[in-house]
Design a protein around this motif. Structure first.
Motif, PDB file in Angstrom:
ATOM      1  N   ALA A 198       0.748  -1.055   0.070  1.00 58.84           N
ATOM      2  CA  ALA A 198       0.015   0.024  -0.007  1.00 58.84           C
ATOM      3  C   ALA A 198       0.986   1.169  -0.120  1.00 58.84           C
ATOM      4  CB  ALA A 198      -0.902  -0.060   1.214  1.00 58.84           C
ATOM      5  N   PRO A 199       0.737   2.188  -0.931  1.00 62.32           N
ATOM      6  CA  PRO A 199       1.489   3.382  -0.860  1.00 62.32           C
ATOM      7  C   PRO A 199       1.406   4.176   0.400  1.00 62.32           C
ATOM      8  CG  PRO A 199      -0.475   3.840  -2.124  1.00 62.32           C
ATOM      9  CD  PRO A 199      -0.380   2.404  -1.713  1.00 62.32           C
ATOM     10  N   HIS A 200       2.180   4.403   1.066  1.00 56.26           N
ATOM     11  CA  HIS A 200       2.417   5.320   2.171  1.00 56.26           C
ATOM     12  C   HIS A 200       3.303   6.479   2.107  1.00 56.26           C
ATOM     13  CE1 HIS A 200       5.570   2.580   2.953  1.00 56.26           C
ATOM     14  NE2 HIS A 200       6.037   3.345   3.846  1.00 56.26           N
ATOM     15  N   GLN A 201       3.051   7.462   2.909  1.00 48.77           N
ATOM     16  CA  GLN A 201       3.688   8.669   2.866  1.00 48.77           C
ATOM     17  C   GLN A 201       4.994   8.459   3.827  1.00 48.77           C
ATOM     18  OE1 GLN A 201       1.345  12.127   3.630  1.00 48.77           O
ATOM     19  NE2 GLN A 201       2.436  13.324   2.126  1.00 48.77           N
ATOM     20  N   LEU A 202       6.146   9.121   3.392  1.00 47.52           N
ATOM     21  CA  LEU A 202       7.079   8.975   4.406  1.00 47.52           C
ATOM     22  C   LEU A 202       7.021   9.985   5.265  1.00 47.52           C
ATOM     23  CD1 LEU A 202      10.143   8.477   1.649  1.00 47.52           C
ATOM     24  CD2 LEU A 202       9.322   6.827   3.427  1.00 47.52           C
ATOM     25  N   PRO A 203       7.497   9.826   6.344  1.00 48.39           N
ATOM     26  CA  PRO A 203       7.226  11.115   7.430  1.00 48.39           C
ATOM     27  C   PRO A 203       8.380  12.200   7.185  1.00 48.39           C
ATOM     28  CG  PRO A 203       8.688   9.201   8.402  1.00 48.39           C
ATOM     29  CD  PRO A 203       8.178   8.755   7.026  1.00 48.39           C
ATOM     30  N   THR A 204       7.901  13.409   7.126  1.00 46.87           N
ATOM     31  CA  THR A 204       8.422  14.344   6.698  1.00 46.87           C
ATOM     32  C   THR A 204       9.682  14.802   8.003  1.00 46.87           C
ATOM     33  OG1 THR A 204       7.148  15.944   8.237  1.00 46.87           O
ATOM     34  CG2 THR A 204       6.495  15.791   5.785  1.00 46.87           C
ATOM     35  N   VAL A 205      10.597  15.188   7.372  1.00 45.17           N
ATOM     36  CA  VAL A 205      11.838  15.629   8.150  1.00 45.17           C
ATOM     37  C   VAL A 205      11.682  16.913   8.808  1.00 45.17           C
ATOM     38  CG1 VAL A 205      14.388  15.708   8.352  1.00 45.17           C
ATOM     39  CG2 VAL A 205      13.311  14.089   6.848  1.00 45.17           C
ATOM     40  N   GLU A 206      11.572  16.792   9.891  1.00 44.36           N
ATOM     41  CA  GLU A 206      11.524  18.356  10.726  1.00 44.36           C
ATOM     42  C   GLU A 206      12.929  18.726  11.184  1.00 44.36           C
ATOM     43  OE1 GLU A 206       8.990  18.087  14.267  1.00 44.36           O
ATOM     44  OE2 GLU A 206       7.794  16.948  13.223  1.00 44.36           O
ATOM     45  N   ARG A 207      12.921  20.106  11.245  1.00 45.52           N
ATOM     46  CA  ARG A 207      14.056  20.640  11.592  1.00 45.52           C
ATOM     47  C   ARG A 207      14.561  20.690  13.015  1.00 45.52           C
ATOM     48  NH1 ARG A 207      15.539  26.315   8.437  1.00 45.52           N
ATOM     49  NH2 ARG A 207      15.885  25.167   6.710  1.00 45.52           N
ATOM     50  N   VAL A 208      15.827  20.141  12.943  1.00 47.75           N
ATOM     51  CA  VAL A 208      16.215  19.702  14.325  1.00 47.75           C
ATOM     52  C   VAL A 208      16.895  21.290  14.889  1.00 47.75           C
ATOM     53  CG1 VAL A 208      17.804  18.616  15.929  1.00 47.75           C
ATOM     54  CG2 VAL A 208      16.789  17.665  13.890  1.00 47.75           C
ATOM     55  N   GLN A 209      16.250  21.890  15.847  1.00 47.04           N
ATOM     56  CA  GLN A 209      16.776  22.864  16.382  1.00 47.04           C
ATOM     57  C   GLN A 209      18.161  22.706  17.221  1.00 47.04           C
ATOM     58  OE1 GLN A 209      13.892  24.593  19.056  1.00 47.04           O
ATOM     59  NE2 GLN A 209      12.932  25.498  17.282  1.00 47.04           N
ATOM     60  N   THR A 210      19.164  23.494  16.672  1.00 55.44           N
ATOM     61  CA  THR A 210      20.532  23.165  17.318  1.00 55.44           C
ATOM     62  C   THR A 210      20.323  24.389  18.165  1.00 55.44           C
ATOM     63  OG1 THR A 210      21.315  24.880  15.765  1.00 55.44           O
ATOM     64  CG2 THR A 210      21.656  22.684  15.253  1.00 55.44           C
ATOM     65  N   ARG A 211      20.810  24.136  19.665  1.00 57.47           N
ATOM     66  CA  ARG A 211      20.943  24.512  20.687  1.00 57.47           C
ATOM     67  C   ARG A 211      22.443  25.129  20.747  1.00 57.47           C
ATOM     68  NH1 ARG A 211      17.081  21.902  25.435  1.00 57.47           N
ATOM     69  NH2 ARG A 211      15.227  22.235  23.969  1.00 57.47           N
ATOM     70  N   SER A 212      22.686  26.483  21.169  1.00 58.68           N
ATOM     71  CA  SER A 212      24.106  26.838  21.260  1.00 58.68           C
ATOM     72  C   SER A 212      24.190  26.498  22.938  1.00 58.68           C
ATOM     73  CB  SER A 212      24.134  28.251  21.067  1.00 58.68           C
ATOM     74  OG  SER A 212      23.357  29.089  21.631  1.00 58.68           O
ATOM     75  N   VAL A 213      25.349  26.543  23.245  1.00 57.05           N
ATOM     76  CA  VAL A 213      25.904  26.150  24.676  1.00 57.05           C
ATOM     77  C   VAL A 213      26.188  27.436  25.364  1.00 57.05           C
ATOM     78  CG1 VAL A 213      27.819  25.134  26.039  1.00 57.05           C
ATOM     79  CG2 VAL A 213      26.782  23.858  24.158  1.00 57.05           C
ATOM     80  N   ARG A 214      25.600  28.095  26.290  1.00 61.26           N
ATOM     81  CA  ARG A 214      25.980  29.022  27.264  1.00 61.26           C
ATOM     82  C   ARG A 214      26.237  28.626  28.396  1.00 61.26           C
ATOM     83  NH1 ARG A 214      23.244  33.728  24.757  1.00 61.26           N
ATOM     84  NH2 ARG A 214      23.205  34.641  27.057  1.00 61.26           N
ATOM     85  N   LEU A 215      27.416  29.310  28.513  1.00 63.77           N
ATOM     86  CA  LEU A 215      28.244  28.990  29.934  1.00 63.77           C
ATOM     87  C   LEU A 215      27.757  30.091  30.925  1.00 63.77           C
ATOM     88  CD1 LEU A 215      31.502  27.622  29.049  1.00 63.77           C
ATOM     89  CD2 LEU A 215      29.799  26.307  29.810  1.00 63.77           C
ATOM     90  N   THR A 216      27.517  29.641  32.273  1.00 55.73           N
ATOM     91  CA  THR A 216      27.284  30.558  33.213  1.00 55.73           C
ATOM     92  C   THR A 216      28.904  31.358  33.481  1.00 55.73           C
ATOM     93  OG1 THR A 216      27.458  29.170  34.804  1.00 55.73           O
ATOM     94  CG2 THR A 216      25.426  29.450  34.013  1.00 55.73           C
ATOM     95  N   ARG A 217      28.726  32.161  34.498  1.00 57.01           N
ATOM     96  CA  ARG A 217      30.080  32.778  34.799  1.00 57.01           C
ATOM     97  C   ARG A 217      30.914  31.719  35.601  1.00 57.01           C
ATOM     98  NH1 ARG A 217      30.074  38.344  38.528  1.00 57.01           N
ATOM     99  NH2 ARG A 217      32.118  39.023  38.174  1.00 57.01           N
ATOM    100  N   ARG A 218      30.061  30.888  36.477  1.00 59.83           N
ATOM    101  CA  ARG A 218      30.980  30.025  37.056  1.00 59.83           C
ATOM    102  C   ARG A 218      31.462  28.908  36.050  1.00 59.83           C
ATOM    103  NH1 ARG A 218      28.132  26.446  41.534  1.00 59.83           N
ATOM    104  NH2 ARG A 218      26.644  26.503  39.937  1.00 59.83           N
ATOM    105  N   GLY A 219      30.740  28.808  35.127  1.00 66.74           N
ATOM    106  CA  GLY A 219      31.181  27.598  33.878  1.00 66.74           C
ATOM    107  C   GLY A 219      32.210  28.075  33.036  1.00 66.74           C
ATOM    108  N   ARG A 220      32.512  29.296  32.949  1.00 66.82           N
ATOM    109  CA  ARG A 220      33.613  30.043  32.279  1.00 66.82           C
ATOM    110  C   ARG A 220      34.644  29.942  33.309  1.00 66.82           C
ATOM    111  NH1 ARG A 220      29.409  33.608  30.481  1.00 66.82           N
ATOM    112  NH2 ARG A 220      30.151  35.246  32.242  1.00 66.82           N
TER     113      ARG A 220
END
Length: 118
Positions: free
Chosen positions: A7-29
């Motif tokens: 049976a023909p079926h539709q492939l799932p659409t690829v959603e855009r994966v959101q990239t998160r930038s790493v943000r360091l706190t003052r203590r992390g830096r």
């Protein structure tokens, strides 16, 4: 015989994966900075551990001379200057005084002095 159908079926659409930038706190830096400093220090210690000092280049060769009766520091320095090839007896007197921790040029018969050798 059997037949198979797809049976023909539709492939799932690829959603855009959101990239998160790493943000360091003052203590992390601060933690990242201190880690870098400690790493640099450890590398410096590791490289410095490979250096080895030898006694061949830096040790001045000396001989022990016993002062004879009537002999002066100038006489001993003149002999030492002749042996080592240094021409200035006054400089040799100063070197002998430094090597033996003498306050003056007064020497006594029977006294042992360290004198520069070849």
């Amino acid at each position: 015989m059997s037949t198979m159908t797809f049976a023909p079926h539709q492939l799932p659409t690829v959603e855009r994966v959101q990239t998160r930038s790493v943000r360091l706190t003052r203590r992390g830096r601060l933690v990242v900075f201190m880690f870098g400093v400690l790493l640099a220090f450890a590398l410096g210690v590791w490289f410095a551990a490979g250096s080895v000092a030898t006694q061949e280049a830096g040790v001045e060769q000396v001989e022990v001379v016993t002062v004879a009766p009537g002999e002066t520091l100038w006489d001993i320095a003149a002999d030492a200057a002749a042996v080592t090839g240094e021409g200035d007896v006054g400089d040799m007197v100063a070197r002998i005084q430094d090597m033996n921790s003498l306050d003056s040029s007064m020497v006594y018969a029977g006294q042992d002095l360290r004198v520069p050798a070849e």
